[in-house]
Design a protein around this motif. Structure first.
Motif, mmCIF file in Angstrom:
data_model
loop_
_atom_site.group_PDB
_atom_site.id
_atom_site.type_symbol
_atom_site.label_atom_id
_atom_site.label_comp_id
_atom_site.label_asym_id
_atom_site.label_seq_id
_atom_site.Cartn_x
_atom_site.Cartn_y
_atom_site.Cartn_z
ATOM 1 N N UNK A 93 -13.619 27.239 61.946
ATOM 2 C CA UNK A 93 -15.024 26.868 61.829
ATOM 3 C C UNK A 93 -15.448 25.958 62.977
ATOM 4 N N UNK A 94 -14.500 25.136 63.428
ATOM 5 C CA UNK A 94 -14.772 24.132 64.458
ATOM 6 C C UNK A 94 -13.591 24.065 65.412
ATOM 7 N N UNK A 95 -13.883 23.963 66.709
ATOM 8 C CA UNK A 95 -12.861 23.656 67.715
ATOM 9 C C UNK A 95 -13.334 22.421 68.481
ATOM 10 N N UNK A 96 -12.427 21.444 68.609
ATOM 11 C CA UNK A 96 -12.715 20.225 69.361
ATOM 12 C C UNK A 96 -11.712 20.118 70.502
ATOM 13 N N UNK A 97 -12.207 19.853 71.702
ATOM 14 C CA UNK A 97 -11.347 19.587 72.862
ATOM 15 C C UNK A 97 -11.796 18.245 73.421
ATOM 16 N N UNK A 115 -11.006 13.092 56.661
ATOM 17 C CA UNK A 115 -12.357 13.465 56.252
ATOM 18 C C UNK A 115 -12.388 14.803 55.527
ATOM 19 N N UNK A 116 -11.226 15.344 55.219
ATOM 20 C CA UNK A 116 -11.150 16.542 54.397
ATOM 21 C C UNK A 116 -11.025 17.848 55.144
ATOM 22 N N UNK A 117 -10.875 17.819 56.476
ATOM 23 C CA UNK A 117 -10.732 19.053 57.249
ATOM 24 C C UNK A 117 -9.320 19.615 57.110
ATOM 25 N N UNK A 118 -9.218 20.933 57.293
ATOM 26 C CA UNK A 118 -7.918 21.610 57.355
ATOM 27 C C UNK A 118 -7.581 21.742 58.842
ATOM 28 N N UNK A 119 -6.666 20.920 59.327
ATOM 29 C CA UNK A 119 -6.521 20.677 60.763
ATOM 30 C C UNK A 119 -5.273 21.329 61.338
ATOM 31 N N UNK A 120 -5.467 22.000 62.478
ATOM 32 C CA UNK A 120 -4.364 22.453 63.318
ATOM 33 C C UNK A 120 -4.488 21.705 64.643
ATOM 34 N N UNK A 159 -20.229 16.828 64.810
ATOM 35 C CA UNK A 159 -19.421 17.652 63.907
ATOM 36 C C UNK A 159 -19.998 17.703 62.506
ATOM 37 N N UNK A 160 -20.636 16.624 62.074
ATOM 38 C CA UNK A 160 -21.162 16.581 60.717
ATOM 39 C C UNK A 160 -20.044 16.564 59.682
ATOM 40 N N UNK A 161 -20.310 17.100 58.526
ATOM 41 C CA UNK A 161 -19.346 17.123 57.428
ATOM 42 C C UNK A 161 -18.281 18.188 57.712
ATOM 43 N N UNK A 162 -17.035 17.750 57.864
ATOM 44 C CA UNK A 162 -15.946 18.689 58.146
ATOM 45 C C UNK A 162 -15.105 18.992 56.915
ATOM 46 N N UNK A 163 -15.461 18.445 55.776
ATOM 47 C CA UNK A 163 -14.672 18.639 54.567
ATOM 48 C C UNK A 163 -14.551 20.128 54.234
ATOM 49 N N UNK A 164 -13.310 20.579 54.062
ATOM 50 C CA UNK A 164 -13.038 21.966 53.717
ATOM 51 C C UNK A 164 -13.112 22.933 54.878
#
Length: 245
Positions: free
Chosen positions: A113-117, A68-73, A43-48
């Motif tokens: 920007x990113x989806x994690x399952x 880690x600064x991500x905007x998470x749903x 994933x690397x840097x997820x901030x923002x």
């Protein structure tokens, strides 16, 4: 026969709270020592960045991402899992938005920007629809990371404890794997990778994490199997245009 999604969701949603409480802030043993290090590297840097935790369970990964600064749903259909995650968010707010929905037929949530399952697709009957939903939720060029129980080495710990080696059969068939609360599903590795390719994704990396022998010495008997064979498969891919778009 594969159970319908609704039945599986009811079973996941009825898991007792005591089971969720066994997860620490970094998850369970396998997540701490096998999955998390690979996920963070991929994933690397997820901030923002806007991140969808698809099948967020009791929310441990949502909380780590938000810290880690991500905007998470976090999207989760299982009621008891969702309730537990939301209770933790109330107790220690990190700005996580939780949505109760089936990943096979999710509502419109915008793009990410990113989806994690994380250990999710192998528990979903209609996994193809779920994978397509994950890819569709990404901006073009966005990153999709998913982990599954390794199709070649399912039930590794229990088989190794019984036999001292790993044994398997029926690899090319699809079938349910009974579990404590709800079924998982075996599918050949090629099924997941071919579906991903068909959705126009470019694979960046595939990982089969092994366990540090020093960690195995401190764990329960049988976990040494994870030194020799991978319990999980982790895939990092980039979204291109979906066919027909």
């Amino acid at each position: 026969m594969t159970e319908p999604s609704e039945a599986g969701i009811r079973r996941w949603g009825a898991i007792p709270r005591s089971a969720h409480e066994q997860f620490g802030p970094e998850g369970d043993f396998c997540r701490q020592h096998l999955l998390n290090p690979v996920l963070w590297r991929m994933l690397g840097d997820v901030s923002g960045r806007r991140v969808l935790d698809a099948g967020s369970g009791q929310g441990y990964l949502c909380r780590l991402l938000a810290a880690r600064g991500a905007k998470v749903v976090g999207l989760e259909p299982g009621r008891s899992l969702l309730d537990y995650a939301m209770d933790l968010e109330v107790a220690d707010p990190l700005g996580i938005e939780y949505v109760e929905a089936d990943l096979s037929a999710p509502p419109a949530l915008g793009t990410f920007d990113v989806v994690v399952a994380n250990v999710v697709l192998s528990a979903i009957p209609d996994w193809r629809a779920a994978m397509r939903a994950c890819v569709s939720a990404l901006d073009v060029g966005g990153v999709f990371v998913f982990s599954i129980n390794h199709p070649c080495f399912e039930q590794l710990w229990t088989t190794w404890r019984e036999h001292g080696v790993y044994r398997t059969d029926r690899y090319l068939q699809e079938y349910e794997i009974p579990a404590t609360y709800a079924a998982d599903f075996h599918r050949p590795l090629s099924a997941y990778l071919n579906e991903l390719a068909g959705l126009g994704c470019r694979i960046r990396e595939i990982a089969e994490p092994g366990l540090d022998p020093a960690v195995a010495d401190e764990a329960a008997p049988g976990v040494e199997a994870y030194i020799e064979l991978p319990n999980f498969l982790v895939v990092c891919a980039e979204r291109a245009e979906l066919p027909g778009e």
